[in-house]
Scaffold this active site. Structure first.
Site, PDB file in Angstrom:
ATOM      1  N   TYR A  75       0.860  -1.183   0.000  1.00  0.00           N
ATOM      2  CA  TYR A  75       0.000   0.000   0.000  1.00  0.00           C
ATOM      3  C   TYR A  75       0.901   1.238   0.000  1.00  0.00           C
ATOM      4  O   TYR A  75       1.235   1.784   1.052  1.00  0.00           O
ATOM      5  CB  TYR A  75      -0.873   0.040   1.258  1.00  0.00           C
ATOM      6  CG  TYR A  75      -1.994  -0.962   1.341  1.00  0.00           C
ATOM      7  CD1 TYR A  75      -2.318  -1.804   0.291  1.00  0.00           C
ATOM      8  CD2 TYR A  75      -2.746  -1.072   2.516  1.00  0.00           C
ATOM      9  CE1 TYR A  75      -3.347  -2.723   0.394  1.00  0.00           C
ATOM     10  CE2 TYR A  75      -3.791  -1.984   2.625  1.00  0.00           C
ATOM     11  CZ  TYR A  75      -4.082  -2.812   1.562  1.00  0.00           C
ATOM     12  OH  TYR A  75      -5.109  -3.710   1.678  1.00  0.00           O
TER      13      TYR A  75
ATOM     14  N   GLY B 293     -20.674  -1.389  -3.668  1.00  0.00           N
ATOM     15  CA  GLY B 293     -21.843  -2.036  -4.233  1.00  0.00           C
ATOM     16  C   GLY B 293     -21.470  -2.881  -5.432  1.00  0.00           C
ATOM     17  O   GLY B 293     -20.350  -2.835  -5.935  1.00  0.00           O
TER      18      GLY B 293
ATOM     19  N   PHE C 224     -13.559  -4.341   0.880  1.00  0.00           N
ATOM     20  CA  PHE C 224     -14.522  -3.675   0.005  1.00  0.00           C
ATOM     21  C   PHE C 224     -15.955  -3.869   0.501  1.00  0.00           C
ATOM     22  O   PHE C 224     -16.891  -4.033  -0.272  1.00  0.00           O
ATOM     23  CB  PHE C 224     -14.418  -4.171  -1.438  1.00  0.00           C
ATOM     24  CG  PHE C 224     -13.102  -3.897  -2.104  1.00  0.00           C
ATOM     25  CD1 PHE C 224     -12.262  -2.897  -1.641  1.00  0.00           C
ATOM     26  CD2 PHE C 224     -12.697  -4.645  -3.202  1.00  0.00           C
ATOM     27  CE1 PHE C 224     -11.041  -2.646  -2.259  1.00  0.00           C
ATOM     28  CE2 PHE C 224     -11.480  -4.399  -3.832  1.00  0.00           C
ATOM     29  CZ  PHE C 224     -10.657  -3.396  -3.368  1.00  0.00           C
TER      30      PHE C 224
END
Length: 308
Positions: free
Chosen positions: A78, A228, A224
């Site tokens: 990251y 959606g 996550f």
């Protein structure tokens, strides 16, 4: 008219991560609502978006801990051209000692320029663990996930991590992006403390693994969770996804945002399910933490079953 001290005492306290409940993760009892570090480096994951101000990112992590977060998820891969999530987490948590469980993951690799490299071989995992130790300023890692990188069998890689656990570099092991069969394969080698698969209201492919974790007393830590089904890509952004009418209706009933409802739904999937929403924005952090206090009714959950 003056306000008495008694009336002031009835002001409801602000939500904290403690409102989400607790779960045992290795040697730590953690609040079920934690924090993901991916968004600390910029407005988008990895090299995308605009770099974040380092001091602001440090302040966000410290504010998370002040609000009860005691489980932070990060990784050496990251990073952006200017920022390292591990370095930010290291600086932010320095005042808190070992009260916060820090989880990281190995398997994926990026070169210094940020390009994805070939996945780590079993003999490279020690070097990747040691790099996380260096960046985080620790002499051991609380929890290390092996992120599956297209391997049919994870036995050789997980066995290499199990050796590092025996050597004292790692306290607890996890696996990520695995099937139920691969989870069983890992458990035959060494104890598995947590599983980290993609799972959300709009992406429920891992429900079999979630159930297997519940039966075995293993923490299930979805990534996550806010995204959606309409959001796609390596790091979907829920703010760009068209929201479903079911989520909007439940959010209105609770005076909450759709993202908070998605987090509340995630936590409602079982007492062993944790959440690690990530952000580099102080206001978003406060909203995510508040989601741990939302209690969805059975009618809410039934309505949300058809949501994407």
């Amino acid at each position: 008219m003056t306000t008495s001290k008694n009336s002031e005492s009835h002001v409801a306290p602000s939500p904290t991560a403690a409102d989400s409940g607790t779960y045992r993760l290795g040697e730590h009892t953690v609040h079920r609502l934690g924090f993901g570090a991916m968004r600390l480096t910029g407005t988008e994951a990895f090299h995308g978006g605009v770099p974040r101000d380092r001091e602001t990112s440090i302040a966000v992590v410290r504010r998370a801990v002040e609000l009860g977060v005691n489980h932070v998820d990060t990784a050496a891969f990251y990073f952006s051209s200017l920022r390292s999530a591990n370095e930010i987490v290291n600086a932010a948590l320095a005042p808190f000692g070992d009260e916060v469980l820090v989880a990281t993951k190995v398997g994926p690799r990026r070169d210094r320029g940020g390009e994805w490299s070939a996945a780590a071989r079993p003999d490279q995992l020690r070097g990747d663990v040691e790099e996380n130790l260096r960046q985080l300023g620790r002499d051991h890692l609380d929890l290390v996930y092996l992120r599956k990188m297209g391997w049919e069998s994870i036995a050789e890689h997980f066995g290499a991590l199990a050796e590092l656990r025996e050597a004292g570099l790692v306290r607890n092991l996890g696996v990520s992006d695995v099937t139920s069969a691969q989870l069983a394969e890992a458990r035959a080698i060494a104890p598995v403390a947590a599983v980290q698969n993609r799972f959300s209201l709009g992406h429920r492919d891992a429900v079999e693994v979630l159930d297997a974790c519940g039966q075995a007393g293993i923490a299930f830590v979805p990534f996550f969770a806010i995204a959606g089904a309409r959001a796609s890509g390596a790091a979907p952004d829920p703010t760009n996804a068209e929201e479903s009418s079911e989520v909007l209706a439940v959010a209105k009933a609770h005076g909450a945002t759709p993202q908070q409802i998605r987090l509340a739904w995630t936590l409602a999937q079982g007492p062993h399910v944790l959440a690690i929403p990530g952000t580099g924005d102080p206001a978003h952090l406060e909203a995510n933490i508040a989601a741990g206090a939302i209690r969805l009714t059975q009618d809410d959950l039934t309505a949300l079953e058809s949501a994407a």
